[in-house]
Motif scaffolding. Structure first.
Motif, PDB file in Angstrom:
ATOM      1  N   TYR A   1       1.590  -2.737  -7.823  1.00 29.89           N
ATOM      2  CA  TYR A   1       2.435  -2.572  -6.636  1.00 29.89           C
ATOM      3  C   TYR A   1       3.678  -1.738  -6.952  1.00 29.89           C
ATOM      4  N   ILE A   2       4.205  -1.831  -8.174  1.00 25.22           N
ATOM      5  CA  ILE A   2       5.328  -0.978  -8.569  1.00 25.22           C
ATOM      6  C   ILE A   2       4.875   0.477  -8.637  1.00 25.22           C
ATOM      7  N   LEU A   3       3.679   0.717  -9.180  1.00 29.25           N
ATOM      8  CA  LEU A   3       3.145   2.082  -9.204  1.00 29.25           C
ATOM      9  C   LEU A   3       2.981   2.620  -7.781  1.00 29.25           C
ATOM     10  N   ASN A   4       2.499   1.785  -6.878  1.00 30.27           N
ATOM     11  CA  ASN A   4       2.355   2.200  -5.482  1.00 30.27           C
ATOM     12  C   ASN A   4       3.706   2.531  -4.871  1.00 30.27           C
ATOM     13  N   TYR A   5       4.719   1.728  -5.211  1.00 29.09           N
ATOM     14  CA  TYR A   5       6.063   1.961  -4.673  1.00 29.09           C
ATOM     15  C   TYR A   5       6.585   3.317  -5.142  1.00 29.09           C
ATOM     16  N   LYS A   6       6.389   3.608  -6.406  1.00 28.31           N
ATOM     17  CA  LYS A   6       6.826   4.907  -6.944  1.00 28.31           C
ATOM     18  C   LYS A   6       6.119   6.055  -6.230  1.00 28.31           C
TER      19      LYS A   6
ATOM     20  N   GLU B   1       0.835  -1.199   0.000  1.00 27.86           N
ATOM     21  CA  GLU B   1       0.000   0.000   0.000  1.00 27.86           C
ATOM     22  C   GLU B   1       0.869   1.249   0.000  1.00 27.86           C
ATOM     23  N   VAL B   2       0.293   2.352  -0.468  1.00 26.63           N
ATOM     24  CA  VAL B   2       1.033   3.617  -0.570  1.00 26.63           C
ATOM     25  C   VAL B   2       1.240   4.230   0.814  1.00 26.63           C
ATOM     26  N   TRP B   3       2.451   4.728   1.054  1.00 25.49           N
ATOM     27  CA  TRP B   3       2.715   5.526   2.247  1.00 25.49           C
ATOM     28  C   TRP B   3       2.292   6.964   1.937  1.00 25.49           C
ATOM     29  N   GLU B   4       1.233   7.411   2.562  1.00 23.25           N
ATOM     30  CA  GLU B   4       0.698   8.742   2.301  1.00 23.25           C
ATOM     31  C   GLU B   4       1.504   9.803   3.054  1.00 23.25           C
TER      32      GLU B   4
ATOM     33  N   LEU C   1      11.060   0.175   3.221  1.00 24.92           N
ATOM     34  CA  LEU C   1       9.871   0.300   2.394  1.00 24.92           C
ATOM     35  C   LEU C   1       9.745  -1.052   1.699  1.00 24.92           C
ATOM     36  N   PRO C   2       8.907  -1.945   2.230  1.00 18.88           N
ATOM     37  CA  PRO C   2       8.940  -3.344   1.780  1.00 18.88           C
ATOM     38  C   PRO C   2       8.441  -3.531   0.347  1.00 18.88           C
ATOM     39  N   VAL C   3       9.025  -4.503  -0.312  1.00 15.76           N
ATOM     40  CA  VAL C   3       8.659  -4.861  -1.681  1.00 15.76           C
ATOM     41  C   VAL C   3       7.667  -6.021  -1.624  1.00 15.76           C
TER      42      VAL C   3
ATOM     43  N   LEU D   1       7.664   6.576  -2.892  1.00 20.67           N
ATOM     44  CA  LEU D   1       8.944   7.268  -3.032  1.00 20.67           C
ATOM     45  C   LEU D   1       8.727   8.762  -3.228  1.00 20.67           C
ATOM     46  N   ARG D   2       7.771   9.124  -4.051  1.00 16.90           N
ATOM     47  CA  ARG D   2       7.492  10.548  -4.277  1.00 16.90           C
ATOM     48  C   ARG D   2       7.041  11.221  -2.984  1.00 16.90           C
ATOM     49  N   ASN D   3       6.219  10.529  -2.215  1.00 18.07           N
ATOM     50  CA  ASN D   3       5.733  11.103  -0.963  1.00 18.07           C
ATOM     51  C   ASN D   3       6.860  11.252   0.062  1.00 18.07           C
ATOM     52  N   LEU D   4       7.757  10.273   0.120  1.00 18.07           N
ATOM     53  CA  LEU D   4       8.895  10.368   1.029  1.00 18.07           C
ATOM     54  C   LEU D   4       9.810  11.523   0.634  1.00 18.07           C
ATOM     55  N   ALA D   5      10.035  11.675  -0.667  1.00 19.14           N
ATOM     56  CA  ALA D   5      10.874  12.782  -1.137  1.00 19.14           C
ATOM     57  C   ALA D   5      10.226  14.120  -0.813  1.00 19.14           C
ATOM     58  N   GLU D   6       8.920  14.203  -0.958  1.00 17.60           N
ATOM     59  CA  GLU D   6       8.196  15.441  -0.633  1.00 17.60           C
ATOM     60  C   GLU D   6       8.392  15.821   0.836  1.00 17.60           C
ATOM     61  N   CYS D   7       8.557  14.806   1.675  1.00 23.03           N
ATOM     62  CA  CYS D   7       8.738  15.045   3.112  1.00 23.03           C
ATOM     63  C   CYS D   7      10.209  15.221   3.496  1.00 23.03           C
TER      64      CYS D   7
END
Length: 393
Positions: free
Chosen positions: A84-89, A41-44, A68-70, A92-98
């Motif tokens: 699941y790859i789309l969710n992972y991306k 699932e996506v990390w919001e 960030l588990p695969v 990553l975008r959300n983590l970078a935003e933070c």
């Protein structure tokens, strides 16, 4: 001289070690993950920021995600792996935003790690993690009864495992079963042999080469995104660095590392340099790995192991084991000063001391890790002083 960025792992609000305890060790960086979010699932952003606020309230920063588990569908390249790859991306975008810059993960099928004994008693009375091949074979062949397992071992190994198991009582056998499966996500559940065999069956037909292709496919999708975002991905080596339960392994050897890094050349595709996992494989030269892949090392797990009789190894004191920690830390200091970058480091695992009594997560006692951290700090300081250019008189 530039020195390592000292961090400690924290499992979140449910951890038996508090952030205040960790802060009193002098570190300013925290390594953690959102373990409450189901794998895949996506990390919001709101969840990431909530964790950041908790950490900042104790005067520290969340600097490394571990992990960030695969999802297993990605590893098998089946099911809903594309989603699941789309969710992972997105995560990553959300983590970078933070503002988080380093993301650790592993690509081990099913089991994140394996030990047969979580409380091996050292001569001084402290407790350590241990992997014993004979105990594991007994688990695999005689407790789990994995189909075809017997064909993977020699007669001598099987005889030794049978003798080992015959000396155990029922409680000891149950404990061994639970110890091995503690590295299974959701291991708080009650896993029967039938359920485990069903999970293992999902990897039928997937060998090392197939798993490596799946890893490279995953990295070819996510590494460019990480590169664009200024993130560093750090793959954790296999633990242990050899096959267990007939499962494939692709991050165990120097050759494995070279293939992964060359196949996806973005600098964002890097390594979590774990001296414990890599050091459990006697053919790995840990100093040479720094020489050859230093620019792709993004996170450091520093611990030590003692290897005994083939595939038996135990966690040892951080500065007293088979890994040449003096050479390793000197190489890392030279690397960081060449690149003008402080790599995040955490002491990885530690002994359980009798004063502490118990630990919620095996290997993550507070006192044991503080001892390891102090030893690494002292060694780093001494080597830094040795390497420091002398001032002209």
């Amino acid at each position: 001289m530039i020195k390592m960025q000292q961090t400690m792992r924290w499992y979140g609000p449910q951890d038996g070690v508090s952030l205040r305890d960790i802060r009193e060790s002098g570190v300013t960086g925290i390594v953690t993950a959102l373990h409450q979010i189901p794998v895949g699932e996506v990390w919001e952003v709101k969840d990431i920021q909530e964790r950041q606020l908790i950490i900042r309230s104790e005067g520290m920063e969340w600097v490394v995600v571990e992990s960030l588990p695969v999802h297993e569908d990605i590893k098998r390249r089946g099911g809903d792996h594309g989603q699941y790859i789309l969710n992972y991306k997105k995560s990553l975008r959300n983590l970078a935003e933070c503002g988080i810059k380093v993301v650790t993960y592993n690509f081990m099928p099913i089991l994140d790690w394996v030990r047969t004994d979580h409380a091996y008693t050292n001569p001084d009375g402290t407790k350590a993690l241990l992997f014993d091949e004979t105990a594991f074979i007994f688990f695999d062949v005689y407790l789990l009864k994995r189909p075809g397992a017997i064909d993977g071992y020699t007669k001598e190994q099987l005889d030794e495992a049978k003798a080992y198991g015959d000396a155990l009582d029922e409680l000891e056998k149950e404990k061994l079963f639970k110890n091995v499966l503690l590295g299974l996500p959701g291991s708080d559940e009650s896993f029967t042999p039938e359920k485990i065999l069903d999970i293992l069956n999902a990897y039928k037909g997937i060998d090392d080469e197939a798993l490596r292709r799946n890893l490279i496919h995953f990295l070819s999708e996510v590494a460019p995104v990480a590169q664009e975002l200024g993130l560093k991905l750090a793959i954790h080596p296999d633990d242990p660095p050899f096959s267990v339960l007939g499962l494939p392994r692709v991050v165990s050897t120097e050759k494995d590392i070279a293939e992964i890094l060359s196949a996806v050349p973005e600098n964002a595709n890097g390594l979590c340099y774990c001296t414990g996992s890599l050091g459990a494989q006697p053919n790995n030269n840990l100093v040479r790995i720094i020489d050859e892949h230093g620019d792709r090392i993004h996170f450091l797990h520093l611990r030590n192991v003692k290897r005994e009789n083939g595939k038996r190894f135990r966690e040892s004191e951080h500065l007293n084991g088979d890994n040449p920690m003096e050479e390793i830390i000197e190489k890392l200091l030279l690397l960081m000063n060449k690149n003008k970058t402080a790599l995040p480091m955490r002491p990885d695992h530690g002994f359980l001391h009798s004063f502490e009594g118990k630990e919620k997560y095996p290997g993550y006692s507070l006192i044991g890790r503080l001892k390891g951290l102090a030893e690494i700090r002292g060694l780093e300081l001494g080597i830094s002083y040795k390497l420091k250019p002398s001032k002209a008189k």
